[in-house]
Motif scaffolding. Structure first.
Motif, PDB file in Angstrom:
ATOM      1  N   THR A   1     -48.969 -67.336  -9.918  1.00 16.01           N
ATOM      2  CA  THR A   1     -48.169 -66.341 -10.778  1.00 16.01           C
ATOM      3  C   THR A   1     -49.361 -66.373 -12.000  1.00 16.01           C
ATOM      4  O   THR A   1     -50.105 -67.055 -12.069  1.00 16.01           O
ATOM      5  N   LYS A   2     -49.014 -65.113 -12.763  1.00 16.22           N
ATOM      6  CA  LYS A   2     -49.746 -65.096 -14.134  1.00 16.22           C
ATOM      7  C   LYS A   2     -49.712 -66.446 -14.967  1.00 16.22           C
ATOM      8  O   LYS A   2     -50.836 -66.877 -15.344  1.00 16.22           O
ATOM      9  N   ALA A   3     -48.399 -66.822 -14.896  1.00 13.23           N
ATOM     10  CA  ALA A   3     -48.371 -68.133 -15.971  1.00 13.23           C
ATOM     11  C   ALA A   3     -49.099 -69.257 -15.260  1.00 13.23           C
ATOM     12  O   ALA A   3     -49.745 -70.251 -16.177  1.00 13.23           O
ATOM     13  N   GLN A   4     -49.064 -69.425 -13.887  1.00 14.30           N
ATOM     14  CA  GLN A   4     -49.764 -70.580 -13.363  1.00 14.30           C
ATOM     15  C   GLN A   4     -51.395 -70.529 -13.578  1.00 14.30           C
ATOM     16  O   GLN A   4     -52.062 -71.257 -13.691  1.00 14.30           O
ATOM     17  N   LEU A   5     -51.835 -69.041 -13.657  1.00 13.81           N
ATOM     18  CA  LEU A   5     -52.961 -68.755 -13.338  1.00 13.81           C
ATOM     19  C   LEU A   5     -53.564 -68.962 -14.919  1.00 13.81           C
ATOM     20  O   LEU A   5     -54.736 -69.708 -15.213  1.00 13.81           O
ATOM     21  N   VAL A   6     -52.725 -68.556 -15.960  1.00 13.87           N
ATOM     22  CA  VAL A   6     -53.085 -68.995 -17.355  1.00 13.87           C
ATOM     23  C   VAL A   6     -53.237 -70.620 -17.546  1.00 13.87           C
ATOM     24  O   VAL A   6     -54.443 -71.128 -18.216  1.00 13.87           O
TER      25      VAL A   6
ATOM     26  N   ARG B   1     -59.043 -75.837 -17.301  1.00  9.78           N
ATOM     27  CA  ARG B   1     -60.367 -75.731 -16.784  1.00  9.78           C
ATOM     28  C   ARG B   1     -61.296 -75.490 -17.970  1.00  9.78           C
ATOM     29  O   ARG B   1     -62.298 -76.134 -18.006  1.00  9.78           O
ATOM     30  N   THR B   2     -60.964 -74.537 -18.816  1.00  8.07           N
ATOM     31  CA  THR B   2     -61.930 -74.488 -19.838  1.00  8.07           C
ATOM     32  C   THR B   2     -61.682 -75.321 -21.198  1.00  8.07           C
ATOM     33  O   THR B   2     -62.180 -75.171 -22.081  1.00  8.07           O
ATOM     34  N   GLY B   3     -60.476 -76.097 -21.322  1.00  7.54           N
ATOM     35  CA  GLY B   3     -60.028 -77.029 -22.202  1.00  7.54           C
ATOM     36  C   GLY B   3     -59.383 -76.108 -23.495  1.00  7.54           C
ATOM     37  O   GLY B   3     -59.643 -77.027 -24.750  1.00  7.54           O
TER      38      GLY B   3
ATOM     39  N   LYS C   1     -53.155 -72.266 -23.844  1.00 11.48           N
ATOM     40  CA  LYS C   1     -52.815 -71.222 -23.072  1.00 11.48           C
ATOM     41  C   LYS C   1     -52.656 -69.777 -23.624  1.00 11.48           C
ATOM     42  O   LYS C   1     -52.981 -68.759 -23.062  1.00 11.48           O
ATOM     43  N   LYS C   2     -52.556 -69.754 -25.014  1.00 11.95           N
ATOM     44  CA  LYS C   2     -52.604 -68.415 -25.815  1.00 11.95           C
ATOM     45  C   LYS C   2     -54.065 -68.005 -25.556  1.00 11.95           C
ATOM     46  O   LYS C   2     -54.272 -66.468 -25.206  1.00 11.95           O
ATOM     47  N   ALA C   3     -55.119 -68.583 -25.858  1.00 13.04           N
ATOM     48  CA  ALA C   3     -56.306 -68.199 -25.726  1.00 13.04           C
ATOM     49  C   ALA C   3     -56.677 -67.738 -24.293  1.00 13.04           C
ATOM     50  O   ALA C   3     -57.390 -66.564 -23.883  1.00 13.04           O
TER      51      ALA C   3
END
Length: 95
Positions: free
Chosen positions: A6-11, A17-19, A22-24
């Motif tokens: 889902t989008k939430a899981q992808l976010v 992964r980027t450290g 979630k908002k960013a």
């Protein structure tokens, strides 16, 4: 599709992964979606390295069959979004 993300899981995965938070990550995903939509709708193409190429293709006017009645119908020319999957992604799935 048993493991659909889902989008939430992808976010959440992108933030991990980027450290970042979630908002960013959500902002980056929305910006990427907007860039792809704008570019492809203007007739351009977007290449996502390792994923594939997203582009718009025009389909000519053609005759199609109504599946419920079997009648032939003329369908006007239209545009469709196409995705060509990158070789790297194909190879990773078949490995």
């Amino acid at each position: 599709m048993a493991n659909q993300m889902t989008k939430a899981q992808l976010v959440a995965a992108l933030a991990e992964r980027t450290g970042g938070d979630k908002k960013a990550a959500s902002g980056m995903l929305d910006a990427l979606t907007g860039i792809i939509t704008e570019t492809v709708s203007q007739g351009g193409a977007v290449t996502l390295p390792g994923v594939g190429k997203i582009y718009c293709r025009e389909r000519p006017e053609r005759m199609v069959r109504n599946p419920s009645t079997g009648d032939q119908i003329k369908k006007d020319a239209d545009k469709v979004v196409k995705i060509t999957v990158a070789k790297a992604l194909k190879d990773s799935i078949n490995a």
